[in-house]
Design a protein around this motif. Sequence first.
Motif, mmCIF file in Angstrom:
data_model
loop_
_atom_site.group_PDB
_atom_site.id
_atom_site.type_symbol
_atom_site.label_atom_id
_atom_site.label_comp_id
_atom_site.label_asym_id
_atom_site.label_seq_id
_atom_site.Cartn_x
_atom_site.Cartn_y
_atom_site.Cartn_z
ATOM 1 N N ASP A 192 13.940 75.234 45.099
ATOM 2 C CA ASP A 192 14.772 74.308 44.538
ATOM 3 C C ASP A 192 15.507 74.986 42.988
ATOM 4 O O ASP A 192 16.555 74.024 42.899
ATOM 5 C CB ASP A 192 13.883 72.967 44.034
ATOM 6 N N GLY A 215 11.525 67.240 45.059
ATOM 7 C CA GLY A 215 10.636 68.288 44.641
ATOM 8 C C GLY A 215 9.861 68.070 43.291
ATOM 9 O O GLY A 215 8.720 68.255 42.990
ATOM 10 N N CYS A 264 19.180 73.451 40.274
ATOM 11 C CA CYS A 264 18.887 72.895 39.064
ATOM 12 C C CYS A 264 20.052 73.402 37.825
ATOM 13 O O CYS A 264 20.560 74.309 37.955
ATOM 14 C CB CYS A 264 17.409 73.144 38.485
ATOM 15 N N TRP A 321 21.384 67.423 45.382
ATOM 16 C CA TRP A 321 20.635 67.470 44.350
ATOM 17 C C TRP A 321 19.582 66.716 44.661
ATOM 18 O O TRP A 321 18.322 66.533 43.869
ATOM 19 C CB TRP A 321 21.127 67.532 42.922
ATOM 20 N N VAL A 342 16.142 68.064 45.307
ATOM 21 C CA VAL A 342 15.547 68.861 44.378
ATOM 22 C C VAL A 342 14.780 67.925 43.228
ATOM 23 O O VAL A 342 13.638 68.030 42.847
ATOM 24 C CB VAL A 342 16.784 69.557 43.467
ATOM 25 N N ARG A 378 8.073 75.802 46.589
ATOM 26 C CA ARG A 378 8.963 74.833 46.545
ATOM 27 C C ARG A 378 9.993 74.836 45.439
ATOM 28 O O ARG A 378 11.104 74.605 45.306
ATOM 29 C CB ARG A 378 8.267 73.415 46.628
ATOM 30 N N ALA A 428 12.432 70.590 36.192
ATOM 31 C CA ALA A 428 11.817 71.060 37.516
ATOM 32 C C ALA A 428 10.509 71.836 36.689
ATOM 33 O O ALA A 428 9.360 72.228 37.595
ATOM 34 C CB ALA A 428 12.768 72.298 38.067
#
Length: 539
Positions: A354, A32, A358, A26, A29, A350, A160
Motif C-alpha cells: 500500500d 488496509g 500514500c 487510494w 489503501v 500489506r 499508514a
Amino acid sequence: MSGAAARPDTGDGRLAAHPPPAPSPWRPVWRGIVLRSVLVPLIVLAPLVTLPPSADHRFNVYANGARYLTHPWEMAGQAVRSVPPYLELGNFRPLGRIVEWALDTVAFAVTDLSGLPANVALRLVSFAAAILLTLAGVVLAECVVTRGRPFAGPPSLIAAVLPFAAGGSFVAAGRASTTVLFGGLYFVTAALVLLVAAAAARTAGRIRLGARPGALAVALGGALAAFNEMAYLALPLATGVVLIRARMVLGLPWSATVRGAGARFAGLLWAGFLPVAVPVRAIIAQRCADGGCYAGSDVAVAGVLGALPHRLTAWVPPLMWQRAAEGPYGRTLGPALLLALLALLLLVRRFHADRPGCDAPDRRQCWALAATGLATLVPAAIMGALNAQVQQLAAAGWWGLGWRDSALTGPAGAMLTVALLTGLLARSHRGARSHRAGMLAGVLLLVVCAAVGAAANRDHRAAAGSGRSAYLHDRVAQEIADFDRSPAGNARRCALRAEFRAGLPAARGGDPVELRRFDRAVDAATARLAGRRFCAGAP
C-alpha cells in the motif's frame, strides 16, 4: 444547445449510458489502514483475553450487567440520581458512568448470548475499545497533517504507519494500567478526546463555522464536563490542534487563524464546558478540602514535579515491558513473541504493497504531528502526576507503570514516534530508494516492539493468574456462565463463596462490605441468567 457532452449512439436508436466513474485507487489503501488498526491491537492484546478480573471488575460486570441488560434506558435516570452522593465523594461523572455501565452490560450480554465467562467478555469489550482508540488516533493525525479536505484523497504515510506504533502502547504495565483495569471506559474516553480534537482540526482553515456545528460544539463542551476528568483534556487539545494545523500545515497568518472557523469551534467548546465544570469543581473543592474523598481523584500539587518525568515516559515500550509482570523484564523470549511477530509481519507485507499509494509527508507535516503528540502527552502526563497515589509510586522508582493517563499518553507517544520516523526519512531530504528502505526498516522496528509487547502481556497474564484469588474469580465467572442447577453445582458455588470469604482480611468476626458486594453481584447475575441464587444456602 446544451453544454453537456453528447453521448454516442449505439446504432440501435439508444444512447449509450455514461461510463461509471473510475474507482479511486487510494480506497484500498484506506481499507488496509483500517485493517491494521483493527488487527494490530488484537494481536498485541490477545494474550490478555483470559486475564482474571480484578478490583471493581470482579463485581461491576455482574451487578451492572444484570441490572441494565433488559432495561438499558434506566442508566440515564440512575446517573442523574447518583450525582449528589458522588459529589460528596469528590466525583462528578454522570455521562462517564453511563458509558461504564453500558460497557459492563455489553460484556454481560456477551456472557448471556455466548456462554463465555465474564472475564473473557470484559477483555473482548476492552479490545474493541482499543481498536476504537487506534482508529481515533489515525483520524486525528490525518485531520492535522492533511492540507486539503481530510479523507477526500490518498492517505498520508503517517496514517499508514501509525497503527503499528499504537499497537506497542497496549502493554499491561502493572495492575493499574488501563490495559488491565477499566480499559473499556478509559480507551473510549481517550478516543473521545482524540475525535473531538480531530473535529476541531478539520474546521481549521475554514472561514465560516455554521450555526449547527456551533451549537454542537457548545453541547459537546458541556458533555465533556460531565464525562470524566480525562475528557477535560479534549479542550486544550482541540485548541492546540487548531493552531497547529492552521499555522504549521496550512500556513495561515495569525489574523486568519484566530478569526477562522477552527478558533470559533474551540471557543464554543470552552463556552459549553466552563459553565458546567467550574461550579462542579468548586463544589468538589469545598467538600473535599478536609480530605476523605475518593483517593483516585485526589489532587496533590506539591509532588507534581517529582512524578511528571515518570508520566512523560511511561508510554516508552521497554519501560512498560519491565512492568508487565510487576518485576524485572526477561521472560518474554518465547512462543508468544514468535507468533505475534509472524502475525504482524503479514500486515507489514500489506503495508509495503500500500505504501506507493500514500502521500509522503514533508517536514512541516511531521513537525505538526510531533506538536500534536506533545499537545496530547503533556496534559495527560500532568493529569497523572497530580494524583497522590501516582506520586508515591513515582517516588518508589516505578518507571513505566501504567495508570489512567496511559490511555492518552500511549497514542501520544505513538504520534511522536511516527513523527520522528517520517521526519527523518522525509522524501524531500532522501532519495526514493533510501526513503523506501528506511520506512520499511522503521516499520519493522515498530513491529518488533509490538510483538515484544504481546509477549510481555503474556507474562502479565501468567503472573496475574498464578494467585489463588485470580483462580477463585475465574472459577466464579465460569460457574456463572455455565450455571449447574444440580445439588453438586450448588455445592461448588457455595464452596467458592466460602473461599472468597475466607480470603478477606476482615472476614473473621463480621460481615464485611466485600462479601456483601460479592453476594449482591453474583446473585444478580445468576438470577438474571438462571433464575436462582449463586449459593442457595447463603444468608
